[in-house]
Design a protein around this motif. Sequence first.
Motif, PDB file in Angstrom:
ATOM      1  N   ILE A   1      38.324  -4.971  27.590  1.00 31.83           N
ATOM      2  CA  ILE A   1      37.333  -6.052  27.604  1.00 31.83           C
ATOM      3  C   ILE A   1      36.841  -6.293  29.020  1.00 31.83           C
ATOM      4  O   ILE A   1      35.630  -6.430  29.264  1.00 31.83           O
ATOM      5  N   ALA A   2      37.756  -6.354  29.983  1.00 37.78           N
ATOM      6  CA  ALA A   2      37.369  -6.565  31.378  1.00 37.78           C
ATOM      7  C   ALA A   2      36.474  -5.431  31.867  1.00 37.78           C
ATOM      8  O   ALA A   2      35.489  -5.671  32.590  1.00 37.78           O
ATOM      9  N   ASP A   3      36.775  -4.193  31.471  1.00 33.11           N
ATOM     10  CA  ASP A   3      35.957  -3.047  31.878  1.00 33.11           C
ATOM     11  C   ASP A   3      34.553  -3.133  31.290  1.00 33.11           C
ATOM     12  O   ASP A   3      33.561  -2.797  31.971  1.00 33.11           O
ATOM     13  N   ILE A   4      34.441  -3.574  30.036  1.00 34.69           N
ATOM     14  CA  ILE A   4      33.121  -3.717  29.407  1.00 34.69           C
ATOM     15  C   ILE A   4      32.308  -4.775  30.136  1.00 34.69           C
ATOM     16  O   ILE A   4      31.121  -4.580  30.427  1.00 34.69           O
ATOM     17  N   LYS A   5      32.931  -5.881  30.459  1.00 37.96           N
ATOM     18  CA  LYS A   5      32.217  -6.979  31.128  1.00 37.96           C
ATOM     19  C   LYS A   5      31.739  -6.591  32.525  1.00 37.96           C
ATOM     20  O   LYS A   5      30.701  -7.078  32.985  1.00 37.96           O
ATOM     21  N   SER A   6      32.497  -5.744  33.191  1.00 38.49           N
ATOM     22  CA  SER A   6      32.141  -5.388  34.569  1.00 38.49           C
ATOM     23  C   SER A   6      31.372  -4.078  34.673  1.00 38.49           C
ATOM     24  O   SER A   6      31.024  -3.638  35.783  1.00 38.49           O
ATOM     25  N   SER A   7      31.086  -3.437  33.549  1.00 33.94           N
ATOM     26  CA  SER A   7      30.433  -2.129  33.574  1.00 33.94           C
ATOM     27  C   SER A   7      29.028  -2.217  34.167  1.00 33.94           C
ATOM     28  O   SER A   7      28.285  -3.176  33.926  1.00 33.94           O
ATOM     29  N   SER A   8      28.674  -1.188  34.917  1.00 34.51           N
ATOM     30  CA  SER A   8      27.314  -1.088  35.460  1.00 34.51           C
ATOM     31  C   SER A   8      26.433  -0.179  34.610  1.00 34.51           C
ATOM     32  O   SER A   8      25.241  -0.029  34.883  1.00 34.51           O
ATOM     33  N   ASP A   9      27.013   0.422  33.582  1.00 36.01           N
ATOM     34  CA  ASP A   9      26.254   1.297  32.681  1.00 36.01           C
ATOM     35  C   ASP A   9      25.243   0.457  31.902  1.00 36.01           C
ATOM     36  O   ASP A   9      25.602  -0.548  31.274  1.00 36.01           O
ATOM     37  N   ALA A  10      23.977   0.867  31.905  1.00 37.76           N
ATOM     38  CA  ALA A  10      22.907   0.084  31.279  1.00 37.76           C
ATOM     39  C   ALA A  10      23.138  -0.096  29.779  1.00 37.76           C
ATOM     40  O   ALA A  10      22.886  -1.182  29.229  1.00 37.76           O
ATOM     41  N   MET A  11      23.616   0.926  29.107  1.00 40.80           N
ATOM     42  CA  MET A  11      23.843   0.832  27.666  1.00 40.80           C
ATOM     43  C   MET A  11      24.987  -0.129  27.354  1.00 40.80           C
ATOM     44  O   MET A  11      24.920  -0.901  26.401  1.00 40.80           O
TER      45      MET A  11
END
Length: 513
Positions: A223-233
């Motif tokens: 969850i933390a990785d999803i929230k901080s992702s820089s990937d546009a999709m």
Amino acid sequence: MKCSATRSKPFTAILFIALIALNPLSAAAQQIPFLNELFSRYEEFNRLYNEKRRAGANVAAIDALRKRGEEAFKRFDIRAILEIEGEALAVLQSKAWDDRQKFISSLTLETDRLVIEPNRELQVSLTRMFPADIDKVFASQPTVTFKIVAAKGEFAGRPLVMAEHLPVSETSTNASRKLLLPDGEYWLIAEVTAGNQKITELRRPLYAITDFSDSIAQLNKTIADIKSSSDAMVKAVAPLVTTPEFMLERLAQLNKTRGEVEINAISELDRVSDLLSALAKGQNPFAKERGEVERAYRAADGQLVPYRVYLPKSYDGATARPMVVMLHGALGDERYYFSGLFDPAVIKGEAERRGYILVGTNGRGRLPQYNGAGMEDAIEVIKAVTRDYRIDPSRIYVTGHSMGAAGAWLLAANRPEMFAAIAPVSGAPLAQNDLFTRLLERMKSIPVMVAHGGRDGIALPQNSRDVAAAAQKAGLKVTLIEVPDADHLSVLAATFPAILDFFDKNHKPATPQ
């Protein structure tokens, strides 16, 4: 958008909720005993009652019990309600309501957790929810044996005995044991006997998960990785993470409690993992879901708040759909309208037939007053649903039952520009004063249908007659329907088709370009 204190506060004073006499009960109501048992028994009663009535059976014997139940509810006497529910079920099942049956009905099986990790202690209780005189019923004192049986697999049917033949006390009979179980699904069974005679058997599910805490930690990292992702999709779908985040938060407590919602902890862990896996790839895992689905958002105070959406099978995202926001009554939550308290075939069936999207809100509590956080909840849910699904902005409606009826008035007065029509059902009286007049002034553009059951002994039918007359006098377009043979609960399903007929006829005027 957060409701300002200046907008919502005056209207809070308008409402007098007679339904459960909140002032003397508010403290007690924070600790609601046997809530799951209360609802599950009523759902079973409602199913049997409707089944018998449709088959042409005489159900007049239930009337006196219904009246006793209404009086117990007004006193907030949960134990008395449970006893009356037990008697009503016995009548519908053609069982004698004697001391033996009363004793059986008084029993419930409780555990201190749903998920068992290795070498953790499980505490279990056979609890008597209301008193029953059994001195003359059984030749010897009833005893209980607690055992655990695997639901399937090689251990199915081979019990692990936690405690044997403990005397059943007048309150709770308890046992505990550290367990080391292979991962899987289990039944906790309480077998009640007297002498050599088996009286009854109760069961509850349990789940053994060796790496439960580690799995929770790993999913929280995802969850933390999803929230901080820089990937546009991923960033595009990141707002949807609140739903699996809420599910995981609820799951994380199940090695310490049973929780309020019946969950298969193993399959729920798998589901959360699948949802997060899709979101981490930038995919929307909810896009093809239809029927009743669970959602959640994060409120301004940081809490994750659940809500329910019903999406008809015909929903394809191409055509904007009407939406009905449904506010639950006392003791309910976001599942209220979709539960067996009312006939779900009617509620969901009407949504399917008409193509409506239905939304059940949480109200931020079991006794929401739909002002402050309760009102913000409804508004935040509307924003979330209109973001995620294609909703016709000219066809957003609100209905509410019992305490939720008062919420419908409050919400419409606070946000009159948002709704095309409203339908309060089984409402308590509104104090008719200058503030009430000002509330109605704000709502003059909103058509109202007021619905009530003629046999409602909790919120009297006169309440709706009075408020409908006052609203009509103030210039509102009001329709009043009263179902003569419906009570406080049955009126909801009885009037739901008529309410949607009413909504079908009312759209907001198009906004000038």
